[in-house]
Write a protein that holds these residues in place. Structure first.
Motif, PDB file in Angstrom:
ATOM      1  N   HIS B 252      -0.001  -0.309  -0.444  1.00 56.33           N
ATOM      2  CA  HIS B 252       1.087  -0.432  -1.403  1.00 56.33           C
ATOM      3  C   HIS B 252       0.683   0.070  -2.782  1.00 56.33           C
ATOM      4  O   HIS B 252       1.387   0.897  -3.345  1.00 56.33           O
ATOM      5  N   HIS B 301       5.534  -7.056   1.526  1.00 54.85           N
ATOM      6  CA  HIS B 301       6.889  -6.631   1.890  1.00 54.85           C
ATOM      7  C   HIS B 301       6.898  -5.646   3.052  1.00 54.85           C
ATOM      8  O   HIS B 301       7.962  -5.346   3.580  1.00 54.85           O
ATOM      9  N   HIS B 302       5.724  -5.164   3.450  1.00 57.16           N
ATOM     10  CA  HIS B 302       5.689  -4.298   4.631  1.00 57.16           C
ATOM     11  C   HIS B 302       5.604  -5.116   5.908  1.00 57.16           C
ATOM     12  O   HIS B 302       5.617  -4.573   6.999  1.00 57.16           O
TER      13      HIS B 302
HETATM   14 CU   LIG Z   1       4.908  -1.363  -0.443  1.00 56.19          CU
END
Ligand SMILES: [Cu+2]
Ligand code: HEM
Lengths: 209, 540
Positions: B252, B301-302
């Protein structure tokens, strides 16, 4: 760089800048800490998932050999620090001798490590060997991490030794002096890091019961 | 006058291949990076167009399912590790950071050259997987365990390649941080640095802080495969989710390695073509640092659908929303910069405007994916594919094209054909949106990603998308063709400040710059880098 126009900038990237070299080294060490940090996270997560197994497996390790190596590395950290002080005072010969002592410590460390690893391999505990494959869940993770992390650490001992070797060579050639000793200093920083990582590895694998 | 006649540009002087591939000059190294990175971009884009061709109609058109898996993995690996992560810092950072700071090179020229060599070795490793064994990896660019440990394809080599490429990134980042600390020209404080330098500074820190984590994770995957044990295998007490955590802790923040340099480019292009100072200099500079910081705490969030506690999911979701704040601070500042400016519409500005438009779509769809309820539905659909292409390609890719058009006259002392450049831009803009907007729609309709086939009801948007890919490819050919053709065009006088309104230091030196960058001491504007009221008068 060539200054064809006859004009040259005061702040050139090709000037010698000890401050910059040291800053670069610190940043590099930072990435090293993060590299091992990733492994420490894995270790912590797996230890908390398999507390019993990690405990059982850790009894297999030889605390005496671990302790010896800890002492050896601590001493070597001291000798390299003294070698930097020596060169700062202009004593090249002493500086070289102290660096050689550091290398001797590195060799002792590796010899002890060799006996330690061979003992484990004789017992079939290396990943892929028969005993290892039949270990209860969790214990094999412990040994995998043990070999992976101490192996990566040994790799750093080797790299550190090579850098110290360069520093010795430069000092012997007279290119490292009282005024310019950045290489020796950086070799020392790297060596302290290698030492520091061991200081964390040792209790994690050998001592926590 | 005499000094001018005597200054050899960095392109003259020593010649021959070795004077390039062993050059310590940051400008030559930048061009080495430029040519290699663009070569890989074209390779990756070709794979992308082939995938779109497969998806033109339902059913098998062109390739087997397994081939498709390998193609999207190769496409992802090339685009991420060989194109977008190095792209702007390695090319334009290398070329312009020292010049913008008013110095003649980076702090460690040798490391700089080394980083290019490491990059090339990594690239050869990645591409070599095409040639032997069961062919390139089929895991997707994320190499998720346990599949990455089980598949027979050349995952080990791909993973090692990504590991090696990480070193190149780290060395570049380290070099830039030290350069920014040590080599700013006298009088240039941190708050008088151009925003591109600020963006590179924030990027470099992320490169340093995040890359080692993926490095060690990839090494673990390698060790798992080599020794045949499952470090992430639940049957021996491991946890495959842990791999995902480690992977995204890096990947990220890596999104900001891709995005922040692009923000820097836009912050340079806009003042030049609005002929006025940037609005909110400090807000733009510090929002980069804020994004870099908050960006560390959103990786979850993945993994909303991968198995995480409800609390963790809510925290990651909220943090993800927070990133939108510093990002929109930037967008508002850019738009405010244009307000009441005397706008000069030139190809680089068009790319910058397209960047803002497309990046906003990318960012806002990101907020949609950050919302828990929406993500459960959209996870692993074409919505995600549309989203990240809008960010990475529509955003960073277009910023890179903008930078090429912006600095072209400075880098080569020549000019491209502006009319063709504008036409190419129109193709790119229309093609891009036609290619990816339907993907967002398809995702909402429920079409999953990473399949070579789909249900008949998805046919029409897929057709539009594939037609878009043809328009886009035409645009790319036109754009690159035009830029290359510039080398043979009749020379027109370029001068130091081709756009007349450039204000950062690179516009004070010759085009192309001399080997040591400046033929006389650069002059700083009085109040900060974009002080158009006190723009120094520069003689030719
Ligand atoms: Cu991300
Ligand atoms: C000509 C331009 C491009 C085309 C036609 C294209 C098309 C595609 C397609 C069709 C997919 C696979 C969708 C699926 O079945 O899941 C894909 C995946 C992907 N693309 Fe692109 N793309 C292009 C450019 C780019 C660029 C510039 C980047 C990055 C900067 C990029 C990064 C990716 C990534 C990371 C994936 C995911 C691969 C995976 O699932 O592992 N693409 N692209």
């Amino acid at each position: 760089m060539e200054h064809v126009s006859g004009f040259s900038l005061p702040n050139s990237g090709h000037n010698r800048d000890a401050e910059a070299s040291k800053m670069g080294m610190w940043l590099f060490l930072f990435t090293e800490i993060l590299l091992f940090g990733g492994l420490f996270i894995v270790y912590m997560v797996y230890r908390s998932l398999n507390p019993e197994a990690f405990l059982m497996a850790s009894f297999e390790l030889n605390v005496w050999m671990g302790t010896t190596n800890t002492v050896v590395l601590l001493v070597s950290s001291m000798t390299i620090a003294m070698s930097i002080t020596a060169i700062q005072k202009g004593n090249r010969k002493l500086s070289i001798q102290l660096m050689v002592l550091t290398l001797v410590a590195a060799v002792i460390f590796m010899v002890v490590k060799y006996f330690e690893w061979s003992a484990k391999i004789e017992h079939g505990l290396f990943p892929g060997q028969a005993v290892y494959d039949n270990l209860p869940p969790g214990e094999s993770l412990f040994f995998f991490l043990y070999f992976f992390m101490t192996g990566l650490h040994v790799f750093h001992i080797i790299i550190g030794s090579v850098v110290i070797g360069f520093a010795i060579h430069r000092t012997a050639k007279g290119r490292t002096t009282k005024e310019k000793y950045t290489l020796t200093e950086n070799a020392g920083l790297l060596w302290h890091l290698v030492d520091l990582i061991w200081i964390y590895l040792f209790p994690l694998f050998y001592l926590i019961h | 006058m005499t000094s001018k006649a005597m200054s050899l540009s960095y392109l003259q002087g020593k010649n021959g291949i070795f004077s390039w591939i062993f050059s310590l000059d940051h400008k030559r190294i930048a061009l080495l990076y430029l040519y290699s990175i663009l070569t890989f971009f074209i390779t990756g884009a070709t794979l992308g167009v082939l995938m779109r061709l497969e998806l033109l109609n339902p059913g098998k058109d062109l390739m087997e399912a397994q081939t498709y898996n390998q193609v999207f993995t190769m496409h992802g690996v090339i685009m991420i590790f060989l194109f977008i992560i190095p792209s702007i810092p390695a090319i334009f950072g290398n070329f312009f950071l020292p010049i913008m700071l008013g110095t003649d090179d980076v702090s460690f020229p040798r490391l700089n050259l080394l980083s290019w060599w490491i990059y090339i070795i990594g690239a050869i490793m990645a591409l070599s997987t095409l040639l032997w064994g069961d062919g390139p990896a089929d895991t997707g660019w994320t190499f998720y365990a346990p599949y990455s440990v089980k598949t027979g394809t050349n995952v080990t080599m791909s993973v090692l390649a990504a590991f090696v490429l990480g070193f190149a990134t780290i060395l570049t980042g380290l070099n830039f941080i030290v350069t920014i600390h040590r080599l700013r020209t006298p009088g240039m404080t941190f708050l008088k640095m151009p925003l591109f330098a600020w963006a590179l500074y924030a990027t470099s820190w992320i490169q340093l802080l995040a890359t080692p984590i993926i490095g060690i994770t990839l090494l673990m995957i390698t060790a798992e495969r080599v020794f045949g044990v499952g470090l992430f295998d639940p049957s021996i007490g491991g946890d495959p989710i842990l791999y995902q955590h480690l992977f995204w802790i890096y990947s990220h923040p890596a999104v900001y390695i891709m995005a922040l340099p692009a923000f820097g480019i836009i912050s340079e292009i806009l003042p030049t073509f609005a002929n006025r100072t940037i609005f909110g200099y400090k807000a733009i500079a510090f929002s980069s640092l804020a994004i870099a910081f908050v960006g560390y705490f959103v990786w979850g969030h993945h993994m909303f659908t991968a198995g995480m506690s409800g609390t963790a999911r809510i925290i990651f979701s909220v943090m993800t929303f927070l990133v939108a704040i510093p990002t929109s601070v930037k967008v508002f500042n850019w738009v405010a910069t244009l307000y009441k400016g005397s706008i000069n519409v030139q190809p680089p500005l068009l790319y910058a405007l397209a960047f803002i438009f497309q990046f906003m779509i990318g960012g806002l769809t990101g907020v949609v994916l950050g919302a828990l309820a929406a993500d459960i539905h959209l996870h692993d659909t074409h919505f995600v594919v549309g989203h990240f292409h809008y960010v990475m390609f529509g955003g960073t890719g277009f910023a890179l094209f903008g930078a090429l058009h912006y600095w072209y006259p400075k880098m080569w002392g020549r000019m491209y054909n502006k009319l063709v450049a504008n036409i190419a831009f129109v193709f790119l803009f229309i093609g891009f949106n036609m290619l990816y907007f339907p993907m967002l729609v398809l995702g909402l309709m429920g079409m999953p990603r990473r399949y070579y086939d789909y249900l008949p009801e998805f046919h029409v948007p897929n057709m539009i998308s594939t037609y878009g890919s043809w328009i886009l490819a035409t645009g790319l050919l036109l754009m690159f063709g035009n830029l290359i053709a510039g080398a043979w065009r009749k020379r027109e006088p370029i001068g130091r400040n081709y756009w007349k309104t450039g204000i950062t230091l690179e516009w004070q030196t010759l085009s192309p710059p001399p080997v040591s960058n400046f033929d006389r001491m650069p002059v700083l504007p009085k109040n900060g880098p974009y002080d158009y009221d006190n723009k120094p008068e520069i003689e030719e």
